[in-house]
Each structure stands twice: as C-alpha cells, then as structure tokens.
Motif scaffolding. Structure first.
Motif, PDB file in Angstrom:
ATOM      1  N   GLN A 197       0.811  -1.212   0.000  1.00 39.66           N
ATOM      2  CA  GLN A 197       0.000   0.000   0.000  1.00 39.66           C
ATOM      3  C   GLN A 197       0.847   1.267   0.000  1.00 39.66           C
ATOM      4  N   ALA A 198       2.155   1.112   0.240  1.00 39.25           N
ATOM      5  CA  ALA A 198       3.034   2.277   0.308  1.00 39.25           C
ATOM      6  C   ALA A 198       3.100   3.000  -1.035  1.00 39.25           C
ATOM      7  N   GLU A 199       3.042   2.260  -2.124  1.00 36.69           N
ATOM      8  CA  GLU A 199       3.092   2.878  -3.442  1.00 36.69           C
ATOM      9  C   GLU A 199       1.888   3.800  -3.668  1.00 36.69           C
ATOM     10  N   HIS A 200       0.720   3.369  -3.209  1.00 35.06           N
ATOM     11  CA  HIS A 200      -0.479   4.198  -3.351  1.00 35.06           C
ATOM     12  C   HIS A 200      -0.387   5.451  -2.476  1.00 35.06           C
ATOM     13  N   LEU A 201       0.168   5.283  -1.263  1.00 42.86           N
ATOM     14  CA  LEU A 201       0.333   6.439  -0.386  1.00 42.86           C
ATOM     15  C   LEU A 201       1.336   7.417  -0.980  1.00 42.86           C
ATOM     16  N   HIS A 202       2.383   6.907  -1.607  1.00 42.84           N
ATOM     17  CA  HIS A 202       3.382   7.774  -2.237  1.00 42.84           C
ATOM     18  C   HIS A 202       2.752   8.584  -3.367  1.00 42.84           C
ATOM     19  N   ALA A 203       1.895   7.942  -4.146  1.00 43.46           N
ATOM     20  CA  ALA A 203       1.223   8.644  -5.238  1.00 43.46           C
ATOM     21  C   ALA A 203       0.323   9.751  -4.700  1.00 43.46           C
ATOM     22  N   GLU A 204      -0.364   9.478  -3.593  1.00 45.23           N
ATOM     23  CA  GLU A 204      -1.221  10.493  -2.985  1.00 45.23           C
ATOM     24  C   GLU A 204      -0.379  11.632  -2.408  1.00 45.23           C
ATOM     25  N   ALA A 205       0.779  11.294  -1.821  1.00 44.04           N
ATOM     26  CA  ALA A 205       1.668  12.334  -1.292  1.00 44.04           C
ATOM     27  C   ALA A 205       2.195  13.220  -2.415  1.00 44.04           C
ATOM     28  N   GLU A 206       2.512  12.630  -3.551  1.00 48.69           N
ATOM     29  CA  GLU A 206       2.952  13.432  -4.695  1.00 48.69           C
ATOM     30  C   GLU A 206       1.852  14.375  -5.171  1.00 48.69           C
ATOM     31  N   ARG A 207       0.626  13.912  -5.134  1.00 50.00           N
ATOM     32  CA  ARG A 207      -0.487  14.751  -5.566  1.00 50.00           C
ATOM     33  C   ARG A 207      -0.684  15.945  -4.640  1.00 50.00           C
ATOM     34  N   LEU A 208      -0.493  15.710  -3.327  1.00 43.11           N
ATOM     35  CA  LEU A 208      -0.726  16.779  -2.357  1.00 43.11           C
ATOM     36  C   LEU A 208       0.499  17.660  -2.126  1.00 43.11           C
ATOM     37  N   LEU A 209       1.685  17.043  -2.117  1.00 42.33           N
ATOM     38  CA  LEU A 209       2.902  17.766  -1.736  1.00 42.33           C
ATOM     39  C   LEU A 209       3.778  18.145  -2.914  1.00 42.33           C
ATOM     40  N   GLY A 210       3.487  17.570  -4.083  1.00 43.85           N
ATOM     41  CA  GLY A 210       4.331  17.852  -5.233  1.00 43.85           C
ATOM     42  C   GLY A 210       5.359  16.756  -5.431  1.00 43.85           C
ATOM     43  N   ALA A 211       5.630  16.427  -6.675  1.00 45.60           N
ATOM     44  CA  ALA A 211       6.542  15.323  -6.988  1.00 45.60           C
ATOM     45  C   ALA A 211       7.977  15.688  -6.624  1.00 45.60           C
ATOM     46  N   GLY A 212       8.624  14.772  -5.902  1.00 51.13           N
ATOM     47  CA  GLY A 212      10.045  14.925  -5.607  1.00 51.13           C
ATOM     48  C   GLY A 212      10.387  15.952  -4.557  1.00 51.13           C
ATOM     49  N   GLY A 213       9.402  16.585  -3.939  1.00 50.10           N
ATOM     50  CA  GLY A 213       9.697  17.636  -2.973  1.00 50.10           C
ATOM     51  C   GLY A 213       9.644  17.183  -1.534  1.00 50.10           C
ATOM     52  N   PHE A 214       9.660  15.880  -1.286  1.00 48.10           N
ATOM     53  CA  PHE A 214       9.553  15.387   0.081  1.00 48.10           C
ATOM     54  C   PHE A 214      10.353  14.097   0.235  1.00 48.10           C
ATOM     55  N   ASP A 215      10.647  13.792   1.490  1.00 42.57           N
ATOM     56  CA  ASP A 215      11.352  12.549   1.825  1.00 42.57           C
ATOM     57  C   ASP A 215      10.312  11.521   2.252  1.00 42.57           C
ATOM     58  N   PHE A 216      10.358  10.339   1.645  1.00 45.74           N
ATOM     59  CA  PHE A 216       9.348   9.295   1.875  1.00 45.74           C
ATOM     60  C   PHE A 216      10.085   8.006   2.241  1.00 45.74           C
ATOM     61  N   ARG A 217       9.982   7.588   3.499  1.00 49.85           N
ATOM     62  CA  ARG A 217      10.688   6.391   3.967  1.00 49.85           C
ATOM     63  C   ARG A 217       9.697   5.364   4.492  1.00 49.85           C
ATOM     64  N   VAL A 218       9.832   4.136   4.001  1.00 43.06           N
ATOM     65  CA  VAL A 218       8.935   3.038   4.377  1.00 43.06           C
ATOM     66  C   VAL A 218       9.664   2.098   5.316  1.00 43.06           C
TER      67      VAL A 218
END
Length: 429
Positions: A246-267
């Motif tokens: 499910q992390a991939e789906h959460l990452h896609a949602e984070a990109e939509r809200l925060l912008g692509a590549g502008g955040f650190d995402f650690r699973v």
C-alpha cells in the motif's frame, strides 16, 4: 425397493462396518475442521496485526504544514498518523527544571543561557502520542493518566514528564500555564497524563529546554497557538498503513498533495515482515492441510468402498438380476457413505468446539514483534486470535465431506458398470 431405503437397511445390518466408517469420517472431518478454523483464525489475526502494527511511512518536507499532514492522513489506506511539531515555550506559575551542573563562563555561554531561560520548555505538538517511538517501544511509559489522542485535537491538554510533575507537585487533572516565545499568547493546559522518560540529565550543563524533564506533549493545535508569528511547520509525519504494497499508493497520494520529488518518503516494514508474514505462512499451511486431508480422505474412503463392493458382489449380482439399474447401485453406495458423513460432521463440530481454543492458542499464540522506525525499534504484542467453531466452517466441512463421499464412491462405482449378473452369480456358485 427404493435404493435410499435399501442403503439405510444396509447400514443397519452392517453395524460394525458402519461404526468403523463413521470413526474414519469423524477423524477426517475433525482434521478438515481444524484446517478451516486455523485458516479463519490466521486471516483474522493477520487483519488485526495489520491494524495494530502495519507499516510505518515517515514523510518529511520543508514547509510541511499541519493542514497538509491532515489531508494526507485522511487518505483511505491510512489507519493512524502522527505529525510532530516542536516549539519552545515559557512557564507561568510553575518552575521548570534547571541543570544541576554549573553553567560555564564566557559571553557566548551566558548569552545562550539567557535565551534558554526565557523559553525553558520543549513543547511537542502531536496527534497520537502512542505512535511516538519511545512510547510505542516501551522505553518511555505513561505512569499516570493517559497520553495524547486524536480526540484531544481541539482541547488544551498536556502530557508532562514525571520530574517536572514531582518538582511542582502537579498531578493528573491539574493545570499549568505556558506562554508563547513572543509572549503574546498564554495557554492554560490541563494535565491528562504523566510520563517517565528514562533519559538521564546531561552530565554537562545544558539549557533547560534540552533537559528531558522539561519536555511536554500537547495536541498540534495547542502547539500552533504557542508558536511565534510566522506559523510553525511539521518536523515529520508518521503514517501507518496496513501492508507494504500500500506504500506505493500512499506515495502517489503524497505526490499529488505535496508535489513530486519535494519530500522525503521512507517506508519501514520490518514489523510487518517479522509478525504478519509468519501468520500468513500459517494460513497457507492450513490451506495445504485442508487439501492434503481432502485428497487423503477421498483415497482412503475410495479404497474402503472398493473393498466393500468386492465383498458385496453377490448382493450386487442378485440386484442386477432383478433388474436394478447400475446407477442406482452406485447411488446406494453414495447414500451410505453420505449418511455416515453427516453425523461425522456434527461430532467433529462438537469436538472442535472443545479443542479449538487451546489448539489455536498453541499455534497462533501471542507474538512479540519489533518494528524499526527511524532511529529505533518498536515493540508490539499481538494477542492470539479467538478460535471458535462457526457455522461457515462447519458448512465448509460438510461440503468437503459430501464431496469426498461422492468422489470415493463414484470412481470405485465405475467397476459396477462393468458387472454382469450371470458372471457374478456363476463366480459365487
């Protein structure tokens, strides 16, 4: 005579063999029921483990606001989340802790000490203190009251450290007043809990806000109101999801809200691998048991029916000579085996009800798991899932049992189709 009635008479006339067949069927049905119950318990415990442990995803971004953290936390796959917002604050009406070590001399040190004394409290805005690493791991424990929960979002409450509470004789239910760094805002906080941080005070002088006893936790909203002008930003947010995929789906949602590549995402899925994967393996093993038992049961009963057909060749020959159709003879054997299968299912359900919980506790007992997050580990205990005989499981056993009855009689019954009354009666003579 109707072949169903004839099957009943045959079972009554051959009581010893019927009892033996019943005993075999009881064993098969009991093992099948155990496999289905284990599958159900494993699935239930896996779902509980996913909610309890899950997978922690840490999101960091410069300028991340509590509002954006909440929007991502509302995503359908997120079970829990906790933003962390750190601010400094001053004490009003109570004395913060100070270092027992003398302050070093020097202009720079004196300036630092003066600045620290004005805002001695380290206020941590959180949504769910139970998700914080020290609390979830167990090194930091709430000794009185409770922690900060999502229900406290609009409340003025605080979780304070034991040393600060002892120094000022503050207990659960008491109130403390803290002021913002710019002195424009003062908040009255009700103490809902007291925690004990095992971290010792520094061996060298440290400003008050760096002392573990001066740390307190408040809801994010309260921390925002205590922050200086300009609006505080979230240090990091931890989101808990059910599974690694499910992390991939959460990452896609984070990109939509925060912008692509502008955040650190650690699973971090260590706890999931340590705890949920073994439970899944138990479920797979239980499914394999069901298939093996079903196939073995069909084979054993098929051999028994084959032997019975050979023993009853004379009976079959007489019936065929009287004009009985061959498919009715096969039907008679099927009814005989099925008639034994139904009470066997009932007996297996009764025995399974008595043995289900001890066996389930032994196989799916509580697992102590450790999950790592950034900088440490988290310990979570999963209680054994309740194992009980449910109608659905009994229905599955009955279905498989009747299927075994059909398979174990139809295939041996193919030999009946090749029988001829004259040859059978000649052989018996």
């Amino acid at each position: 005579m109707n072949f169903v009635k004839r099957a009943g008479m045959s079972l009554g006339a051959r009581k010893s063999k019927t009892a033996a067949l019943l005993a075999i069927f009881v064993v098969i049905c009991t093992l099948l029921l155990g496999g289905f119950l284990l599958q159900t318990a494993a699935a239930r415990q896996e779902a509980d483990a996913q909610r309890t442990i899950g997978v922690d995803v840490t999101v960091k971004q410069k300028g991340l606001t509590p509002a954006l953290a909440d929007r991502l936390g509302a995503f359908r796959l997120v079970n829990r989340y906790n933003p962390e917002l750190a601010v400094r604050a001053g004490a009003h009406g109570f004395a913060p802790l100070t270092s027992d070590v003398p302050k070093p001399g020097g202009t720079e040190a004196g300036k630092r000490g003066h600045e620290a004394a004005s805002d001695p409290l380290a206020v941590n805005g959180v949504r769910d203190s139970g998700m914080l690493l020290p609390f979830s791991y167990g090194s930091t424990k709430v000794t009185a009251g409770r922690g900060i929960t999502p229900e406290d979002a609009e409340r003025h409450v605080a979780l304070i450290e034991q040393r600060l509470a002892d120094e000022n004789r503050i207990s659960v239910g008491g109130r403390i007043r803290v002021r913002s760094t710019d002195g424009k805002h003062t908040a009255v906080l009700t103490v809902v809990g007291v925690f004990r941080d095992p971290t010792r005070d520094p061996s060298v002088w440290a400003p008050p806000h760096e002392l573990p006893g001066n740390a307190l936790y408040v809801p994010v909203g309260a921390a925002q109101r205590l922050a200086a002008t300009g609006g505080p930003t979230v240090r990091e947010v931890v989101y808990r999801i059910g599974a690694p995929d499910q992390a991939e789906h959460l990452h896609a949602e984070a990109e939509r809200l925060l912008g692509a590549g502008g955040f650190d995402f650690r699973v971090n899925d260590k706890a999931y691998k340590d705890q949920v994967r073994p439970i899944q393996q138990v479920g797979v093993f239980a499914g394999l048991i069901v298939w093996v038992i079903a196939l073995a049961g069909a084979l054993i009963l098929g051999l028994i029916v084959t032997l019975q057909i050979r023993e009853r060749r004379a009976e079959l020959g007489v019936l065929l000579a009287m004009g009985e159709k061959k498919w009715k003879l096969i039907g008679q054997h099927t009814v005989e085996v099925a008639a034994v299968a139904l009470p066997a299912v009932a007996l297996a359900a009764l025995g399974g009800q008595l043995a289900a919980q001890p066996v389930g506790a032994a196989v799916l007992g509580g697992h102590d798991g450790r999950s790592a997050t950034a900088g440490g580990a988290q310990s979570t205990t999963i209680a054994a899932a309740a194992v009980a005989v449910e109608p659905a499981a009994v229905g599955k056993v009955a279905g498989v049992g009747l299927g075994i009855s059909l398979v174990s009689t139809v295939f041996p019954g193919i030999g009946i189709l090749r029988l001829h009354p004259r040859s059978i009666l000649t052989d018996t003579e």
